[in-house]
Design an enzyme around this catalytic site. Structure first.
Site, mmCIF file in Angstrom:
data_model
loop_
_atom_site.group_PDB
_atom_site.id
_atom_site.type_symbol
_atom_site.label_atom_id
_atom_site.label_comp_id
_atom_site.label_asym_id
_atom_site.label_seq_id
_atom_site.Cartn_x
_atom_site.Cartn_y
_atom_site.Cartn_z
ATOM 1 N N ASP A 175 44.849 41.483 43.175
ATOM 2 C CA ASP A 175 43.850 40.733 43.680
ATOM 3 C C ASP A 175 43.987 41.250 45.139
ATOM 4 O O ASP A 175 43.584 40.539 46.095
ATOM 5 C CB ASP A 175 44.931 39.432 44.245
ATOM 6 C CG ASP A 175 45.093 38.759 42.535
ATOM 7 O OD1 ASP A 175 44.366 39.211 41.193
ATOM 8 O OD2 ASP A 175 46.396 38.308 42.316
ATOM 9 N N GLY A 202 41.561 43.258 46.456
ATOM 10 C CA GLY A 202 39.634 42.879 45.709
ATOM 11 C C GLY A 202 39.725 44.994 45.257
ATOM 12 O O GLY A 202 38.418 45.138 45.876
ATOM 13 N N ALA A 219 43.721 38.979 34.534
ATOM 14 C CA ALA A 219 43.653 39.778 35.661
ATOM 15 C C ALA A 219 42.331 38.715 35.944
ATOM 16 O O ALA A 219 41.753 39.249 35.426
ATOM 17 C CB ALA A 219 44.507 39.736 36.143
ATOM 18 N N GLY A 220 41.163 38.935 37.191
ATOM 19 C CA GLY A 220 39.966 39.131 37.378
ATOM 20 C C GLY A 220 39.851 39.889 38.307
ATOM 21 O O GLY A 220 40.794 39.511 39.507
ATOM 22 N N HIS A 221 38.752 40.265 38.402
ATOM 23 C CA HIS A 221 38.339 40.896 39.565
ATOM 24 C C HIS A 221 37.098 40.703 40.148
ATOM 25 O O HIS A 221 35.917 40.107 39.091
ATOM 26 C CB HIS A 221 37.270 42.135 39.677
ATOM 27 C CG HIS A 221 38.677 43.227 38.603
ATOM 28 N ND1 HIS A 221 39.526 43.554 39.937
ATOM 29 C CD2 HIS A 221 38.528 44.765 37.861
ATOM 30 C CE1 HIS A 221 39.980 44.867 39.095
ATOM 31 N NE2 HIS A 221 39.078 45.610 38.335
ATOM 32 N N THR A 272 50.155 34.781 32.735
ATOM 33 C CA THR A 272 48.676 33.630 32.168
ATOM 34 C C THR A 272 48.810 33.505 31.080
ATOM 35 O O THR A 272 47.176 32.340 30.183
ATOM 36 C CB THR A 272 47.408 34.403 32.769
ATOM 37 O OG1 THR A 272 47.712 35.586 32.339
ATOM 38 C CG2 THR A 272 47.903 34.906 34.543
ATOM 39 N N ARG A 303 45.266 28.950 39.725
ATOM 40 C CA ARG A 303 45.886 28.686 40.416
ATOM 41 C C ARG A 303 46.503 29.144 42.233
ATOM 42 O O ARG A 303 45.662 30.501 42.948
ATOM 43 C CB ARG A 303 47.454 29.849 40.322
ATOM 44 C CG ARG A 303 48.628 28.955 38.492
ATOM 45 C CD ARG A 303 49.235 30.068 38.000
ATOM 46 N NE ARG A 303 48.881 30.822 37.756
ATOM 47 C CZ ARG A 303 49.935 32.077 37.198
ATOM 48 N NH1 ARG A 303 51.115 31.043 36.970
ATOM 49 N NH2 ARG A 303 49.663 33.145 37.044
ATOM 50 N N ARG A 355 48.046 30.776 45.278
ATOM 51 C CA ARG A 355 48.618 32.062 45.742
ATOM 52 C C ARG A 355 49.067 31.967 46.688
ATOM 53 O O ARG A 355 49.079 31.556 47.573
ATOM 54 C CB ARG A 355 47.554 33.478 46.232
ATOM 55 C CG ARG A 355 46.505 33.892 44.960
ATOM 56 C CD ARG A 355 45.967 34.799 44.822
ATOM 57 N NE ARG A 355 44.392 35.034 43.952
ATOM 58 C CZ ARG A 355 43.450 36.076 44.219
ATOM 59 N NH1 ARG A 355 43.088 36.217 45.017
ATOM 60 N NH2 ARG A 355 43.171 36.316 42.893
ATOM 61 N N LYS A 401 39.700 42.493 53.469
ATOM 62 C CA LYS A 401 39.522 41.047 53.972
ATOM 63 C C LYS A 401 40.637 41.120 55.244
ATOM 64 O O LYS A 401 41.117 40.271 55.398
ATOM 65 C CB LYS A 401 41.005 40.030 53.378
ATOM 66 C CG LYS A 401 39.977 40.190 51.625
ATOM 67 C CD LYS A 401 40.739 38.932 50.421
ATOM 68 C CE LYS A 401 39.802 37.709 50.533
ATOM 69 N NZ LYS A 401 40.487 36.573 49.461
ATOM 70 N N GLY A 442 34.225 41.240 54.578
ATOM 71 C CA GLY A 442 33.506 40.138 53.604
ATOM 72 C C GLY A 442 32.911 40.587 52.609
ATOM 73 O O GLY A 442 33.209 41.992 52.319
HETATM 74 P P1 GDP Z 1 40.904 42.344 42.646
HETATM 75 O O1 GDP Z 1 41.488 41.550 40.692
HETATM 76 O O2 GDP Z 1 41.642 43.294 42.987
HETATM 77 O O3 GDP Z 1 39.075 42.501 42.124
HETATM 78 O O4 GDP Z 1 41.320 41.150 43.966
HETATM 79 P P2 GDP Z 1 40.425 39.488 43.301
HETATM 80 O O5 GDP Z 1 38.963 39.894 42.521
HETATM 81 O O6 GDP Z 1 41.146 38.523 42.805
HETATM 82 O O7 GDP Z 1 40.280 39.416 45.037
HETATM 83 C C1 GDP Z 1 39.107 39.812 45.526
HETATM 84 C C2 GDP Z 1 38.793 38.296 46.313
HETATM 85 O O8 GDP Z 1 38.184 38.406 48.276
HETATM 86 C C3 GDP Z 1 37.473 38.002 45.963
HETATM 87 O O9 GDP Z 1 36.650 36.535 45.309
HETATM 88 C C4 GDP Z 1 36.705 38.551 47.221
HETATM 89 O O10 GDP Z 1 34.863 38.581 46.121
HETATM 90 C C5 GDP Z 1 36.631 38.610 48.189
HETATM 91 N N1 GDP Z 1 36.849 39.488 49.007
HETATM 92 C C6 GDP Z 1 37.180 41.066 48.728
HETATM 93 N N2 GDP Z 1 36.594 41.566 50.210
HETATM 94 C C7 GDP Z 1 36.731 41.161 50.816
HETATM 95 C C8 GDP Z 1 36.254 40.946 52.597
HETATM 96 O O11 GDP Z 1 36.658 41.889 52.927
HETATM 97 N N3 GDP Z 1 36.645 40.214 53.284
HETATM 98 C C9 GDP Z 1 36.244 38.479 52.121
HETATM 99 N N4 GDP Z 1 36.292 37.430 53.098
HETATM 100 N N5 GDP Z 1 36.400 38.274 51.222
HETATM 101 C C10 GDP Z 1 37.097 39.768 50.453
#
Ligand code: GDP
Length: 426
Positions: free
Chosen positions: A13, A15, A39-41, A130, A304, A306, A332, A415
């Site tokens: 998770d 990003g 898991a999810g992106h 999961t 869930r 985190r 983030k 963001g």
């Molecule tokens: P992944 O499985 O590694 O792709 O991660 P996730 O998708 O579970 O978590 C990343 C979350 O953070 C998603 O909701 C993205 O849209 C969000 N996200 C990614 N980069 C940023 C960032 O720089 N800032 C903010 N605020 N949100 C971000």
């Protein structure tokens, strides 16, 4: 030609989806090489907000070929649901832009059932699965008790092979768990509802990739989860059941002779962890709620909440080493803007001794974080697009991490949107 792997440095998770979505512009082919739909992106772009579980994140880019490699846990039911969802939002999926390796093994309906039954049996000793069937799937893959996707092309041959698999799995379902056995009819329905839908996308992706490579096409390989969930190098047994490391990318992608030019490790500006297992830096109470809310830290697949904490430079440094990261993407950073001063974990104490080494999994329970505080910046940084536009304190935070984990931070994400990124000239 350049080839790149994008991996998670921590517990997942981080990003990665957001980074792959950004970088696919520069690549011809994007491959998911391990893991399943557990898991999810999350990808946010001009077409909407998408939670991808199995589909490669390059699926939104025109002209990019997306591949599900032989290393993935190919769940036809979940994959078809995800494909239908994406197509309903106007994204075109064809055998031209989505290819499934004929060597990918199939996650069968009983894998999910067995996962569920085992978690129920373990009750409060559970690993936090999961329940997507991933562990039973990989166990069956390695004991050669599942089917390859290429076998979907011939219904008759598929059902011949099924006989033996049904017998074996029903012995476990009924004998060990006292559950209902599966019938040939159940699997027939599953085959017609899902397998027949994905079958047109199944092909010899190895051959395709060899050609693409000789034509100088660039390849991006994306991992699921992070280094600390790797079956060999993670926090066993609270790991996933596959290799999340960059070293596995050429194998799971279907080009075992490939040597990636670049490994981009994705790290969040703070720590998060889903499910059970040791998490040395965990925050609690109001401090944790504030960070969780600021970062919207809820599982993409399960919803869930985190577990959250300050960035852990011990675990991150270990992740950098395990992944062989050539550079990092820090995501983030904007989420920390509310903090007056920002805690970072700069070392652990284990048995009263300070250490910068990530301990053996079973010793993690006895590790305590050494916390330092860095000054916060307390202003909105989501509009920053250049390094110079970041406040001094934010730059200092990034540089502190860079130094502590021993890897350059090339990308700073401020963001979720595609363009909310600072790319540093390193
Ligand atoms: P992944 O499985 O590694 O792709 O991660 P996730 O998708 O579970 O978590 C990343 C979350 O953070 C998603 O909701 C993205 O849209 C969000 N996200 C990614 N980069 C940023 C960032 O720089 N800032 C903010 N605020 N949100 C971000």
């Amino acid at each position: 030609m350049s080839n790149c792997v994008i991996v998670g440095i921590n517990w997942g998770d981080e990003g990665k989806g957001r980074m792959v979505d950004l970088l696919t512009e520069d690549y011809d082919i994007v491959i998911r090489y391990q893991g399943g739909g557990n898991a999810g992106h999350t990808v946010v772009n001009e077409k909407g907000r998408f939670a991808l579980h199995l589909l490669p994140s390059g699926i939104f880019r025109e002209g990019v070929v997306n591949i599900l490699g032989n290393g993935v846990a190919l769940d036809p039911e979940n994959l078809w649901a995800e494909m239908s969802e994406v197509m309903s939002k106007g994204i075109s999926l064809t055998p031209g832009n989505l290819k499934i390796s004929e060597r990918a093994s199939l996650l069968m309906p009983w894998h999910r059932k067995l996962d569920e039954l085992e978690e129920a049996r373990l009750a409060d000793r559970k690993y936090g699965s999961t329940k997507q069937g991933i562990a039973p799937f990989y166990a069956d893959k390695y004991r050669k008790k599942t089917v390859l996707a290429g076998e979907l092309r011939d219904r008759g041959r598929f059902f011949d092979r099924l006989e033996e698999l049904l017998e074996w799995n029903n012995l476990i379902l009924t004998g060990v768990y006292g559950a209902k056995p599966y019938t040939k009819d159940d699997i027939g329905k599953w085959f017609d509802s899902f397998c027949s839908k994905i079958a047109p996308f199944v092909c010899d992706t190895g051959g395709f990739l060899e050609n693409a490579r000789s034509e100088g096409k660039s390849i991006l390989m994306e991992a699921q989860l992070g280094a600390l969930r790797d079956i060999d190098f993670g926090i066993y047994p609270y790991t996933t059941s596959s290799n999340t490391t960059a070293a596995y990318a050429p194998i799971g992608s279907g080009l075992p002779s490939l040597r990636p030019d670049e490994v981009i490790g994705v790290v969040k500006a703070y720590s998060t962890c889903v499910g059970e297992g040791p998490f040395v830096c965990e925050m609690s109470g109001e401090e944790a709620s504030a960070l969780r809310e600021a970062g919207a830290e809820y599982g993409a697949k399960t919803g869930r909440p985190r577990r959250v904490g300050p960035i852990d430079t011990v675990a991150t440094g270990y992740g950098v080493g395990v992944q062989g990261a050539t550079c990092l993407a820090l995501t983030k950073l904007d989420v920390l803007s509310y903090m007056k001063s920002i805690p970072v974990c700069s070392a652990y104490t284990v048995n009263g001794r300070k250490t910068g080494r990530f301990p053996f999994p079973a010793d993690l329970g006895g590790a305590l974080p050494v916390i330092e505080e860095l000054p916060g910046w307390n202003c909105d940084i989501t509009g920053a697009r250049y390094w110079e536009e970041l406040p001094q304190e934010a730059k200092r935070y990034v540089e502190f991490i860079e130094k502590a984990v021993g890897c350059p931070i090339k990308y700073v994400s401020v963001g979720p949107e595609r363009d909310s990124i600072i790319i540093r000239d390193l």
